[in-house]
Design an enzyme around this catalytic site. Sequence first.
Site, PDB file in Angstrom:
ATOM      1  N   SER A 178      49.061  42.964  43.888  1.00 30.71           N
ATOM      2  CA  SER A 178      48.571  41.602  44.155  1.00 30.71           C
ATOM      3  C   SER A 178      47.973  40.919  42.942  1.00 30.71           C
ATOM      4  O   SER A 178      47.857  39.698  42.916  1.00 30.71           O
ATOM      5  CB  SER A 178      47.522  41.616  45.276  1.00 30.71           C
ATOM      6  OG  SER A 178      46.411  42.424  44.916  1.00 30.71           O
ATOM      7  N   HIS A 210      40.104  39.770  44.321  1.00 29.69           N
ATOM      8  CA  HIS A 210      40.919  39.159  43.272  1.00 29.69           C
ATOM      9  C   HIS A 210      40.180  38.115  42.442  1.00 29.69           C
ATOM     10  O   HIS A 210      39.405  37.326  42.987  1.00 29.69           O
ATOM     11  CB  HIS A 210      42.159  38.514  43.913  1.00 29.69           C
ATOM     12  CG  HIS A 210      42.947  39.468  44.753  1.00 29.69           C
ATOM     13  ND1 HIS A 210      42.810  39.518  46.137  1.00 29.69           N
ATOM     14  CD2 HIS A 210      43.853  40.407  44.410  1.00 29.69           C
ATOM     15  CE1 HIS A 210      43.615  40.463  46.602  1.00 29.69           C
ATOM     16  NE2 HIS A 210      44.254  41.020  45.580  1.00 29.69           N
ATOM     17  N   ASP A 239      38.428  36.002  46.073  1.00 33.00           N
ATOM     18  CA  ASP A 239      38.097  36.635  47.348  1.00 33.00           C
ATOM     19  C   ASP A 239      37.427  37.970  47.028  1.00 33.00           C
ATOM     20  O   ASP A 239      36.991  38.191  45.904  1.00 33.00           O
ATOM     21  CB  ASP A 239      39.336  36.772  48.255  1.00 33.00           C
ATOM     22  CG  ASP A 239      40.453  37.611  47.626  1.00 33.00           C
ATOM     23  OD1 ASP A 239      40.178  38.403  46.707  1.00 33.00           O
ATOM     24  OD2 ASP A 239      41.615  37.472  48.082  1.00 33.00           O
TER      25      ASP A 239
END
Length: 368
Positions: A52, A346, A343
């Site tokens: 991610s 990240h 978040d």
Amino acid sequence: MASPRGAHRRASVAALLLALSCCFCCRAGARADPSSSGEPKAVPAVIVFGDSTVDTGNNNGIGTILKSDFPPYGRDMAGGAKPTGRFCNGRLPPDFISEALGLPPLVPAYLDPAYGIQDFAQGVCFASAGTGLDNKTAGVLSVIPLWKEVEYFKEYKRRLRRHVGRATARRIVSDALYVVSIGTNDFLENYFLLVTGRFAEFTVGEFEDFLVAQAEWFLGQIHALGARRVTFAGLSPIGCLPLERTLNALRGGCVEEYNQVARDYNAKVLDMLRRVMAARPGLKVAYIDVYKNMLDLITNPSTLGLENVEEGCCATGKVEMSYLCNDKSPHTCQDADKYFFWDSFHPTQKVNQFFAKKTLDLCYQELL
């Protein structure tokens, strides 16, 4: 066998994962870096593998609940808010790297139907949020395993040959800059969550060795397929992610046990990279010291104008990511540029740009 953490913490983390489930040298005609000597060899494309931290939207097109193709993700994208599947308020390191090298400002996801091989000829991303070096990691949230990313790369090469011809395709693949960022999920989503059974098969040290062997296999695969210049990111201080800080509330601060694992793993990766390059003279791999880069910012946030390095901007910033980070929360911050994290896992776009600059600086030193 490693001693498991307390049963209460295991249960809490596993429950949290279930809750979350519900819910990054060298353009074609690149400009030489002023500090470098000689003319840099042109790089026609940026090719991305990993998780991610570099997934530009592949998870949008697969059957997983780990997605970010909805607001407020993408709210600070240039040109207007647009949730693209990037786990960020804006762009990721590969995007900034691509733009800095005179290539498109967004590296397209291979599974995004809005893009075709004409786009992928200048940059393509095979990464998948939630994946890892261990195939079992990808299985936790049904995302793309690393071996499948390699299979997509093979398919990409075939499509590229049909599009530009064999000789040009070979040049693109061999002169491209490869960005690899992977490994965090293998520990935080797999080993330490006790959901795959790896904790019973390996001690922590043995699991590190297993992952490093998987990374070596991967590098061998993409080298055999034509990759020659690769950036490989080490682990960040994973115990300092907002979610881990939250779960460490009783002791407070970063989880030092996890940070030590990251340091140990990174040392083993460095040894492996030296061995791989010695055995494969045509392959150059630049190690990205994400641990140092991130810790420097957390310790000295004012160097980038950051005010909060412990919580994410989205919602409460303590546990939210994916569907728990949504546009219904009244707590989401107004200015993400003041935050290290977007978040609970990240970085913000501002921090991603900082990491991209660090990567590019290293490219000029070691890959050109």
